[in-house]
Design an enzyme around this catalytic site. Sequence first.
Site, PDB file in Angstrom:
ATOM      1  CB  SER A 241      -0.935  -0.058   1.222  1.00  0.00           C
ATOM      2  OG  SER A 241      -1.899   0.945   1.159  1.00  0.00           O
ATOM      3  CG  ASP A 466      -6.048  -2.678  -4.115  1.00  0.00           C
ATOM      4  OD1 ASP A 466      -6.728  -1.896  -3.419  1.00  0.00           O
ATOM      5  OD2 ASP A 466      -4.944  -3.109  -3.738  1.00  0.00           O
ATOM      6  CG  HIS A 495      -5.172  -2.722   0.145  1.00  0.00           C
ATOM      7  ND1 HIS A 495      -4.695  -2.121  -0.999  1.00  0.00           N
ATOM      8  CD2 HIS A 495      -4.562  -2.093   1.183  1.00  0.00           C
ATOM      9  CE1 HIS A 495      -3.844  -1.162  -0.660  1.00  0.00           C
ATOM     10  NE2 HIS A 495      -3.742  -1.132   0.658  1.00  0.00           N
TER      11      HIS A 495
END
Length: 533
Positions: A241, A466, A495
């Site tokens: 991320s 995502d 994710h």
Amino acid sequence: MRDSRPTRRRTALGAAGALVTATLIAGAVAAPTANATAGPHHGKDRQARGVAVAAARAAKTGVDWQDCPADWNLPKPIQCGWVSVPLDYAEPNGKQIKLAVDRAGSTGTVGERQGALLYNPGGPGGSGLRFPVRITGKNPVWAKTAKAYDFVGFDPRGVGKSAPISCADPQEFVKAPKMDPVPGSEADKLAQRKLARAYAEGCLERSGEMLPHMTTPNTARDLDVIRAALGERKLNFVGVSYGTYLGAVYATLFPGHVRRMVVDSVVNPSREKIWYQANLDQDVAFEGRWKDWQDWVARNDATFHLGTTRDAVQAHWLKLRATAAKDPIGGVVGPAELIGFFQSAPYYDSAWVPVATVFSAYVAGDTQALVDAAAPDLSDTAGNAAAENGNAVYTAVECTDAKWPTNWRTWDRDNTRLHRDHPFMTWANAWMNLPCATWPVAQQTPVDVRSGKGLPPVLIVQAERDAATPYGGAVELHQRLRGSRLVTERDAGSHGVTGLVNPCVNDRVDAYLLTGAVDRSDVTCAPHATPKP
């Protein structure tokens, strides 16, 4: 963003925080030149020199590894220590801050060991100190890599144990119910704007010394100092991320210092996306993944009894939302708190069953399960402090990394337009980020992420659907990093892909980290298994 479990961010802005793409890039740093002269790049040269000074000092000092403090809740034999870094890399001999680091030793033979593997779970604001538990807890997905590497976690600057920052009183920060994120009037918008401005002012009041230095490039510099303190000539890194943006900035600033780098669920590194546009893109992707989850709930109506179509599930959601808006459930769960809880489903497939179970129980008449899941626990002072700290770092990094619109009309126009077709997260996300419109310290220019001399192939892993970091970000980074390889998990949207069981992905991550090998071309993998009720 967090790496494996959803983190509900309740902002002081009245919106349950959308965990928005936290990916930052601040002031591009040029490599030091032999004859730096005063001019537009002089500050960047000073920072480049400063990180070299700090890294050399850290390499000499090393890390004094000790048993971890009991209240860090890290199981033995994980060890903990500290690395000192300059608050301001332009002044490497000025004020220093201490970064918390920890490690679990590799499980293989001396001959199998390849050094340290550092990890960042995202955010900005996520702590990496749980990463070594993947060794002590014998996580099977990471078992092969654990034979070759010490797993090293750290709290980035401002996070957790590392000179933590704050923008609000934690107990006030988590109090509920907050304002409904979806404004019903211009007065609602004005109230949210006042909250956002007050939050930005709180950041300056409580953490003013740190704010100008809370940037992704500075965290990348910190990463290089940690590398040196570990005695590593080059960096092995996994970023998830926001951690992908941190990795991309590091690769740009220190291309010759990278040995292996895996980036998973990618923040779009384009300067045009960081950070305002990235958050708008996220709103669109969240709506799509929210619908994916509703389709799954409908296919499992025999378990959840929420309807056999997406529209039926959505009708239950809209009814719940309207009920909570009129009279907060249990006195504490309004629309903001609902989004804080329900957003975990489009984030992570691992939340699909728990969220649907609570939703189903509520529709069947059990309101307590929803209150327990979505309301703050005011007795959890440590958890509330961590939540407030995480939100403060998220805000500080995203707001300082890049320039944001300062004209409210721009925010109002863009979010009103998006909300029409993407209502699930748009306004909640807007209020979470609105402190950036009145940010009290100078906002920087994002790094121009590119390959540099000596950068090896980078492995990019991304799920096609995502929500938090839309797929286009992975494509953009792939185009910017020469020799990189993109592994796509098609028809999937959880994710954080590298922590899931999908041999097509897992085997490639292992092969890359163990041997440096990448496929001759990009790879598309079938999705991991869909959750079962």
